[in-house]
Design a protein around this motif. Sequence first.
Motif, PDB file in Angstrom:
ATOM      1  N   UNK A 231       9.128   3.388   6.530  1.00 47.96           N
ATOM      2  CA  UNK A 231      10.983   3.462   5.659  1.00 47.96           C
ATOM      3  C   UNK A 231      10.571   4.600   5.645  1.00 47.96           C
ATOM      4  N   UNK A 232      11.460   6.039   5.843  1.00 53.36           N
ATOM      5  CA  UNK A 232      11.765   7.050   5.309  1.00 53.36           C
ATOM      6  C   UNK A 232      11.899   7.274   3.896  1.00 53.36           C
ATOM      7  N   UNK A 233      12.751   5.762   3.218  1.00 52.22           N
ATOM      8  CA  UNK A 233      13.400   5.924   1.881  1.00 52.22           C
ATOM      9  C   UNK A 233      12.397   6.255   0.661  1.00 52.22           C
ATOM     10  N   UNK A 234      10.681   4.871   1.282  1.00 49.64           N
ATOM     11  CA  UNK A 234       9.829   4.577   0.722  1.00 49.64           C
ATOM     12  C   UNK A 234       9.456   5.822   0.223  1.00 49.64           C
ATOM     13  N   UNK A 235       9.652   5.364  -1.206  1.00 48.31           N
ATOM     14  CA  UNK A 235       9.250   6.243  -2.592  1.00 48.31           C
ATOM     15  C   UNK A 235       7.194   5.736  -2.640  1.00 48.31           C
ATOM     16  N   UNK A 236       7.279   7.303  -2.330  1.00 46.89           N
ATOM     17  CA  UNK A 236       5.578   6.615  -2.409  1.00 46.89           C
ATOM     18  C   UNK A 236       5.314   7.187  -3.823  1.00 46.89           C
ATOM     19  N   UNK A 237       3.858   7.032  -4.229  1.00 43.68           N
ATOM     20  CA  UNK A 237       3.733   6.940  -5.708  1.00 43.68           C
ATOM     21  C   UNK A 237       4.801   6.605  -6.762  1.00 43.68           C
ATOM     22  N   UNK A 238       5.578   5.360  -6.399  1.00 41.23           N
ATOM     23  CA  UNK A 238       6.374   4.748  -7.739  1.00 41.23           C
ATOM     24  C   UNK A 238       5.796   3.156  -7.310  1.00 41.23           C
ATOM     25  N   UNK A 239       6.086   2.538  -8.940  1.00 41.72           N
ATOM     26  CA  UNK A 239       5.590   1.432  -8.584  1.00 41.72           C
ATOM     27  C   UNK A 239       7.204   0.713  -8.390  1.00 41.72           C
ATOM     28  N   UNK A 240       7.326  -0.252  -7.712  1.00 39.52           N
ATOM     29  CA  UNK A 240       8.662  -0.924  -7.797  1.00 39.52           C
ATOM     30  C   UNK A 240       9.168  -2.359  -7.748  1.00 39.52           C
ATOM     31  N   UNK A 241      10.383  -2.344  -8.799  1.00 38.46           N
ATOM     32  CA  UNK A 241      10.711  -3.386  -9.938  1.00 38.46           C
ATOM     33  C   UNK A 241      11.296  -4.269  -8.621  1.00 38.46           C
ATOM     34  N   UNK A 242      10.046  -5.358  -8.471  1.00 31.92           N
ATOM     35  CA  UNK A 242      10.334  -6.677  -7.277  1.00 31.92           C
ATOM     36  C   UNK A 242      11.095  -8.008  -8.383  1.00 31.92           C
ATOM     37  N   UNK A 243      11.671  -8.555  -7.692  1.00 33.14           N
ATOM     38  CA  UNK A 243      12.823  -9.838  -8.100  1.00 33.14           C
ATOM     39  C   UNK A 243      12.066 -11.285  -7.194  1.00 33.14           C
ATOM     40  N   UNK A 244      11.977 -12.794  -8.119  1.00 32.40           N
ATOM     41  CA  UNK A 244      12.819 -13.418  -7.362  1.00 32.40           C
ATOM     42  C   UNK A 244      13.825 -14.874  -7.849  1.00 32.40           C
ATOM     43  N   UNK A 245      12.456 -15.193  -9.275  1.00 32.48           N
ATOM     44  CA  UNK A 245      13.843 -15.965 -10.082  1.00 32.48           C
ATOM     45  C   UNK A 245      13.193 -16.088 -11.457  1.00 32.48           C
ATOM     46  N   UNK A 246      13.653 -16.254 -11.780  1.00 35.18           N
ATOM     47  CA  UNK A 246      13.532 -16.146 -13.587  1.00 35.18           C
ATOM     48  C   UNK A 246      13.814 -17.259 -14.752  1.00 35.18           C
TER      49      UNK A 246
END
Length: 313
Positions: A231-246
């Motif tokens: 994806x052209x929108x993917x920011x390489x070098x950045x650590x993404x928040x990913x969420x599922x449950x809490x």
Amino acid sequence: MHHKILILGACGQIGTELTIALREQHGVDNVVASDIRATDDAVMNAGPFEILDATDLHALEDVIMHYEIETVYLMAAMLSGTAEKFPMKAWSLNMDTLFHVLNLAKDKKISKIFWPSSIAVFGPDTPKENTPQLCIMAPSSVYGMSKLAGEGWCQYYHLKYGVDVRSLRYPGLISWKTQPGGGTTDYAVDIFHKAIEDGAYESFLSPETTLPMMYMEDAIRATLSIMESESSTLKKGMAYNVSAMSFNPQELAHAIRKQRPEFQISYAPDFRQSIADSWPDNVSDIEAQKDWQWKPQFYLEDMVKDMLLHLNR
Ligand code: AKB
């Protein structure tokens, strides 16, 4: 043609399942598993395996050259609980290994890296609810400081040297196949083993300690997905928040009791309580949704059912 992959820390909680998934996807011979010591796991040993100390740059480079590795998954790390006991060791392990792979990529000896970050990058002053990608971080644990520093270096190597490094901020991970080791969120795995063995569990976190969590199946899917994303929108070098449950220990116990009404929980918070208190209750992963279409599949009830089903067997 498949390119060659090396996993550092392949015998750990994430590494084990990642090795299996990557071998299914790329073929057994294209995925080299490595760890500082071997386990007798039959699946792990079904393909190429190297005993490798990821802090030893020369040994690491030898393996990379020998197998003509292109992509490295750096899963070797010391987690939050153990890191508080051995701060210097944790800092060197977590940072040296990262610098080794970043420099190998900078020198064009490998072309792609996966490096795991964590919700531990957040600290006591971070907004607790729906924590955004970017906000006050200021982590208070050694592990969190190493992860936040690591995120900064990944960004730097990407911007300065064009290194293709991808990263996720994993929440607590729950799996029936592998046990965690030394983390603050480990209670959410231990509880299932004790529920089945003893019908009771003593939690080292207090009943209302809410933390972001994810089932391992989702974590592996997220990892493969960000690594494959064109994806052209993917920011390489950045650590993404990913969420599922809490959830918190009390809510998890309640969900387990729906399947096992006799299950008892008691509480004896230890030094990990203050680490957990410094982390968010839940994080916003809107950027991961937008940039590379992340979506979890497991929520609390499905996860509990699946864990008990498999562990019972
Ligand atoms: C830990 O508890 O240290 C890890 C993490 C949240 O990164 N599971």
